[in-house]
Design an enzyme around this catalytic site. Structure first.
Site, PDB file in Angstrom:
ATOM      1  N   HIS A 165       0.812  -1.220   0.000  1.00 34.65           N
ATOM      2  CA  HIS A 165       0.000   0.000   0.000  1.00 34.65           C
ATOM      3  C   HIS A 165       0.847   1.273   0.000  1.00 34.65           C
ATOM      4  O   HIS A 165       0.330   2.360  -0.247  1.00 34.65           O
ATOM      5  CB  HIS A 165      -0.991  -0.006   1.179  1.00 34.65           C
ATOM      6  CG  HIS A 165      -0.382   0.314   2.512  1.00 34.65           C
ATOM      7  ND1 HIS A 165      -0.091  -0.652   3.448  1.00 34.65           N
ATOM      8  CD2 HIS A 165      -0.009   1.489   3.082  1.00 34.65           C
ATOM      9  CE1 HIS A 165       0.410  -0.088   4.534  1.00 34.65           C
ATOM     10  NE2 HIS A 165       0.475   1.215   4.333  1.00 34.65           N
ATOM     11  N   ASP A 203      -0.313  -7.502   1.351  1.00 35.65           N
ATOM     12  CA  ASP A 203       0.216  -6.140   1.469  1.00 35.65           C
ATOM     13  C   ASP A 203       1.741  -6.127   1.532  1.00 35.65           C
ATOM     14  O   ASP A 203       2.343  -5.358   2.278  1.00 35.65           O
ATOM     15  CB  ASP A 203      -0.366  -5.429   2.688  1.00 35.65           C
ATOM     16  CG  ASP A 203      -0.281  -3.910   2.563  1.00 35.65           C
ATOM     17  OD1 ASP A 203       0.144  -3.424   1.494  1.00 35.65           O
ATOM     18  OD2 ASP A 203      -0.606  -3.210   3.540  1.00 35.65           O
ATOM     19  N   SER A 281       4.859   2.325   7.833  1.00 36.27           N
ATOM     20  CA  SER A 281       4.430   1.190   7.011  1.00 36.27           C
ATOM     21  C   SER A 281       5.555   0.718   6.102  1.00 36.27           C
ATOM     22  O   SER A 281       6.186   1.519   5.410  1.00 36.27           O
ATOM     23  CB  SER A 281       3.220   1.585   6.158  1.00 36.27           C
ATOM     24  OG  SER A 281       2.085   1.779   6.948  1.00 36.27           O
TER      25      SER A 281
END
EC number: 3.4.21.-
Length: 429
Positions: A165, A203, A281
């Site tokens: 993402h 992801d 992230s």
């Protein structure tokens, strides 16, 4: 305290030595001890500075390294070794085989002791390999800012492990992005990277950069070795603040996606209380050896101390799929499944006394018409108890096209064995 320590030096019995030092440190310091099978006892004693100064007056042959440097710790670390062994080891001082030796263990976890430099050393090992990722965003050629995240260089060829993402446009690109990724290393070097693989379901993505000079790399560990309570650190670039390190513990090693209200495919995460924010992230979750044991992926916005990472064991399987097929191949048999536990089973048996008498398993509420499961004879209400000889369904195994036996329990204590051949799942499903 001094009388106790003098008695310790004159003691030849290991158990007596431990008792003496234990009593001596009850109000004066901190004691750690362990005994191994070869009759060696190692006692690590942290002694306040006021007592430390007096120790230099004892009639011992003390090496300069025995007195701990004040800048290393608030308390000095002394390691006493009592050797009760026929081995010809020369004691430092006495005739009874008791010796005193020094050890600088402030930076290593010893017998559960987290040293002052333990986290700093782990961060130093991983730090150079952690990168900041910046992905330009736009719409019909109009710049609309950047997506910021983190990543880890995992090999000398410039492969960077990160989150999908961070580098993939979820709205317009379903499988991978060939757009530009700006990569900044800890030492200030910048590169233009390209997304080479991305798996939206897990992801996880891989970015590639090319460098004429050597690149720092991180070592991948094993998430299967983690236990709740283990210390971990998160490294990344939250809010574009590069080289940010936070520490915490593992809260849960197998937090299910269903526990988080995430529908769709079954996934498991590492749960930690490390501080994770926007920009973290894709960054690594690291053990105290500086090894990557997870990829930080998300946090719960409504609460503090609830961060989640993809376990590195799962990531390693995904990377193998990338290398072998260029994508992650997942089996599909056409079942909607609900994992059972004792509480759910008890509730279902209250509603229907004929519900299969099982402790654990997977309930099949729906069978998709025309699917491999439908052709194999699955029925709504079946409870899968064994899948190809194993008690659980392993989602990541590459079993496409392979015939497998599935044992299911049905009402009236009926047990049947079905044969199913999985097909490759549609990644957009």
């Amino acid at each position: 305290m001094m009388n106790f320590l003098r008695r310790a030096v004159s003691s030849s019995k290991r158990s007596e030595l431990i008792r003496i030092i234990s009593v001596a440190t009850a109000t004066s310091g901190i004691l750690y001890a362990s005994t191994n099978p070869d009759a060696r006892t190692r006692v690590s004693l942290a002694i306040p500075e006021s007592v430390r100064e007096s120790l230099s007056l004892l009639p011992w042959q003390i090496s300069p390294g025995l007195i701990h440097r004040p800048e290393q710790s608030l308390f000095g670390n002394f390691v006493f070794s009592s050797r009760v062994s026929p081995k010809s080891e020369a004691p430092i001082n006495d005739e009874k085989g008791v010796s005193v030796e020094a050890s600088d263990s402030s930076s290593k976890p010893s017998n559960g002791y987290l040293g002052r430099d333990t986290i700093a050393n782990a961060a130093a090992r991983i730090g150079p390999a952690v990168v900041n990722l910046s992905v330009p965003q736009g719409f019909h050629g109009i710049s609309m800012g950047k997506s910021i995240g983190s990543g880890t260089i995992i090999d000398a060829d410039g492969t960077i492990l990160t989150c999908a993402h961070v580098v993939v446009d979820f709205q317009n690109i379903r499988h991978s992005s060939k757009g530009r990724v700006d990569v900044t290393l800890q030492d200030g070097r910048t590169f233009e990277g390209v997304v080479v693989n991305a798996d939206l379901q897990s992801d996880i993505a891989l970015v590639k950069i090319k460098s004429k000079t050597p690149l720092p790399t991180a070592k991948l560990g094993f998430s299967s070795k983690l236990r709740p309570g283990d210390w971990v650190i998160a490294v990344g670039c939250p809010l574009s603040l590069q080289n940010t390190v936070t520490a915490g513990i593992v809260s849960c090693v197998d937090r299910k996606s269903s526990d988080l209200g995430l529908g769709g495919k079954h996934r498991e995460y590492l749960q930690t209380d490390c501080s994770i924010n926007a920009g973290n992230s894709g960054g690594p979750l690291v053990n105290l050896d500086g090894e990557v044991i997870g990829v930080n992926i998300m946090k719960v916005l409504a609460a503090d101390g609830l961060g989640f990472s993809v376990p590195i064991d799962s990531v390693s399987k995904i990377i193998e799929h990338f290398k072998k097929s260029g994508r992650v191949i997942r089996p599909w048999i056409g079942l909607k499944m609900v994992e059972l536990n004792n509480l759910i089973v008890a509730q279902l048996k209250e509603r229907d006394p004929m519900f299969p008498d099982v402790e654990r398993g997977v309930l099949v509420p729906t069978v998709i018409p025309g699917s491999p499961a439908d052709r194999a004879g699955f029925k709504p209400g079946d409870v899968v108890v064994r899948f190809d000889g194993k008690p659980v369904i392993e989602i990541m195994d590459d079993r496409v096209g392979k015939r497998m036996q599935v044992v299911v329990e049905r009402s009236n204590k009926e047990r049947v064995t079905l044969e199913v051949i999985p097909e490759e799942a549609n990644p957009d499903m």
